[in-house]
Design an enzyme around this catalytic site. Structure first.
Site, PDB file in Angstrom:
ATOM      1  CB  SER A 191      56.511  64.069 126.185  1.00 40.26           C
ATOM      2  OG  SER A 191      57.881  64.924 127.003  1.00 40.26           O
ATOM      3  CG  HIS A 213      57.692  66.316 122.829  1.00 38.51           C
ATOM      4  ND1 HIS A 213      57.488  67.708 121.708  1.00 38.51           N
ATOM      5  CD2 HIS A 213      57.002  66.800 123.466  1.00 38.51           C
ATOM      6  CE1 HIS A 213      57.909  68.542 122.121  1.00 38.51           C
ATOM      7  NE2 HIS A 213      57.590  68.214 123.656  1.00 38.51           N
ATOM      8  CG  ASP A 268      59.643  68.208 126.474  1.00 35.93           C
ATOM      9  OD1 ASP A 268      59.090  69.052 125.906  1.00 35.93           O
ATOM     10  OD2 ASP A 268      59.088  67.420 126.753  1.00 35.93           O
ATOM     11  CG  MET A 289      62.534  71.853 129.997  1.00 37.15           C
ATOM     12  SD  MET A 289      61.676  71.323 131.504  1.00 37.15           S
ATOM     13  CE  MET A 289      60.600  71.177 130.285  1.00 37.15           C
ATOM     14  CG  HIS A 314      58.963  71.601 122.814  1.00 39.16           C
ATOM     15  ND1 HIS A 314      58.855  71.487 123.967  1.00 39.16           N
ATOM     16  CD2 HIS A 314      59.666  73.340 122.776  1.00 39.16           C
ATOM     17  CE1 HIS A 314      57.779  72.593 124.359  1.00 39.16           C
ATOM     18  NE2 HIS A 314      58.463  73.965 123.354  1.00 39.16           N
ATOM     19  CG  MET A 363      60.330  74.411 126.292  1.00 38.55           C
ATOM     20  SD  MET A 363      60.011  73.338 127.532  1.00 38.55           S
ATOM     21  CE  MET A 363      60.438  71.917 127.330  1.00 38.55           C
ATOM     22  CG  MET A 369      53.705  76.024 124.765  1.00 35.85           C
ATOM     23  SD  MET A 369      54.240  73.605 124.856  1.00 35.85           S
ATOM     24  CE  MET A 369      54.752  73.687 126.590  1.00 35.85           C
ATOM     25  N   GLY A 403      56.089  68.344 133.691  1.00 34.34           N
ATOM     26  CA  GLY A 403      54.941  66.940 132.723  1.00 34.34           C
ATOM     27  C   GLY A 403      53.924  67.056 134.454  1.00 34.34           C
ATOM     28  CG  ASP A 460      54.018  70.218 124.930  1.00 37.65           C
ATOM     29  OD1 ASP A 460      53.587  68.693 125.952  1.00 37.65           O
ATOM     30  OD2 ASP A 460      55.266  70.100 124.874  1.00 37.65           O
ATOM     31  N   GLY A 461      51.021  69.367 126.193  1.00 38.03           N
ATOM     32  CA  GLY A 461      50.780  69.702 127.781  1.00 38.03           C
ATOM     33  C   GLY A 461      49.209  69.086 128.060  1.00 38.03           C
ATOM     34  N   GLY A 462      49.865  68.216 129.302  1.00 40.39           N
ATOM     35  CA  GLY A 462      47.988  67.791 129.972  1.00 40.39           C
ATOM     36  C   GLY A 462      47.067  67.188 128.569  1.00 40.39           C
TER      37      GLY A 462
HETATM   38  C1  DX5 Z   1      56.411  70.514 129.114  1.00 39.09           C
HETATM   39  C2  DX5 Z   1      56.844  69.564 128.154  1.00 39.09           C
HETATM   40  C3  DX5 Z   1      56.039  69.018 127.927  1.00 39.09           C
HETATM   41  C4  DX5 Z   1      55.554  67.667 129.015  1.00 39.09           C
HETATM   42  C5  DX5 Z   1      54.216  67.636 128.441  1.00 39.09           C
HETATM   43  O1  DX5 Z   1      57.370  71.910 129.696  1.00 39.09           O
HETATM   44  O2  DX5 Z   1      57.409  70.318 126.776  1.00 39.09           O
HETATM   45  O3  DX5 Z   1      56.135  68.160 126.794  1.00 39.09           O
HETATM   46  O4  DX5 Z   1      56.939  65.947 128.751  1.00 39.09           O
HETATM   47  O5  DX5 Z   1      53.582  66.025 129.629  1.00 39.09           O
HETATM   48  P1  DX5 Z   1      52.567  66.411 130.361  1.00 39.09           P
HETATM   49  O6  DX5 Z   1      52.014  64.940 128.894  1.00 39.09           O
HETATM   50  O7  DX5 Z   1      52.656  64.983 131.170  1.00 39.09           O
HETATM   51  O8  DX5 Z   1      51.794  66.794 129.932  1.00 39.09           O
HETATM   52 ZN    ZN Z   2      57.422  69.614 124.772  1.00 40.19          ZN
END
Ligand code: DX5
Ligand code: ZN
Length: 228
Positions: free
Chosen positions: A11, A36, A38, A40, A69, A71, A140, A147, A178-180
């Protein structure tokens, strides 16, 4: 088995935007499968990131598929533009539109693969009526917007449930998480049935992003082959 394939999707939200081309080339060397992206809007999520011009630039910087993605509220307003900009896959949030079915159809009609994303508080059952319109379900594992957040374990059960549905529906969609996502949880996620691993911090906030991507891939692949 269909969709047994493992994909690593760095990402770029965690990358250094002043040298985005270099960052993308670095993870390409690390055998990333997808980039990926993001997007927003400061409304659907409490943060503003990047938009169409950056997708255009990325399209010129890499041959890898771009996994965009969205958002953003009412994503159907922008689907066609993102595909024209170079998105190969477009993911819209179930929570962001009353017209998910239409948004997904628009993505495919525009020539990209369609995905629906669900927030941590959204049950997978919200997608039962659109399964045939999905190339990807994005689970998610953090609340979207930033991130570097901690993985929410409830995502694992959702992935297992989707994996069961997939068996029932003959493996028609990919499961993305996606996430963590990091070295410590990627094996368990792969065993639960995830295919596409989005990782920002655990790839770009390391001294060697290519090596970090390779390591995630290796751990995921080993976990799946051990299971068989
Ligand atoms: C969060 C994004 C993710 C983000 C993940 O809203 O959709 O794609 O970049 O970041 P990490 O891998 O640091 O959790
Ligand atoms: Zn994402």
């Amino acid at each position: 088995m269909a969709h047994a394939r493992i994909e690593i999707a760095p990402s770029i939200l965690a990358a250094n935007f002043s040298k985005l081309g270099d960052e993308v080339r670095a993870v390409e060397q690390g055998a990333a499968d997808v980039i990926h992206v993001d997007v927003m809007d400061g409304r659907f999520v409490p943060n503003i990131s990047i938009g169409i011009p950056v997708v255009v630039s990325l399209r010129n910087a890499t041959r890898l598929p771009l996994d965009v993605h969205l958002m953003i509220e009412r994503p159907e307003r922008y689907v066609e533009e993102f595909v024209r900009a170079g998105a190969n896959r477009v993911l819209v949030h179930e929570e962001a539109t009353p017209h998910l079915d239409r948004a997904l159809a628009m993505i495919r009609e525009s020539g990209a693969e369609a995905g629906a994303a669900i927030n941590p508080a959204t049950p997978v059952s919200m997608l039962t009526e659109v399964l045939d319109k999905l190339d990807t379900v994005l689970v998610m594992s953090v609340n979207p917007g930033f991130g570097g957040q901690k993985f929410i374990p409830g995502a694992l059960e959702k992935i297992r449930q989707l994996n069961q549905w997939r068996v029932r529906y003959n493996g028609a969609f990919r499961i993305e998480v996606d996430g963590g996502v990091e070295a410590e949880n990627v094996a368990e996620l792969a065993q639960a049935g995830a295919n596409t691993f989005v990782a920002g911090t655990s790839i770009f906030h390391t001294p060697d992003p290519a090596a970090a991507a390779r390591r995630l891939r290796k751990l995921a692949l080993e976990a799946v082959s051990q299971k068989v």
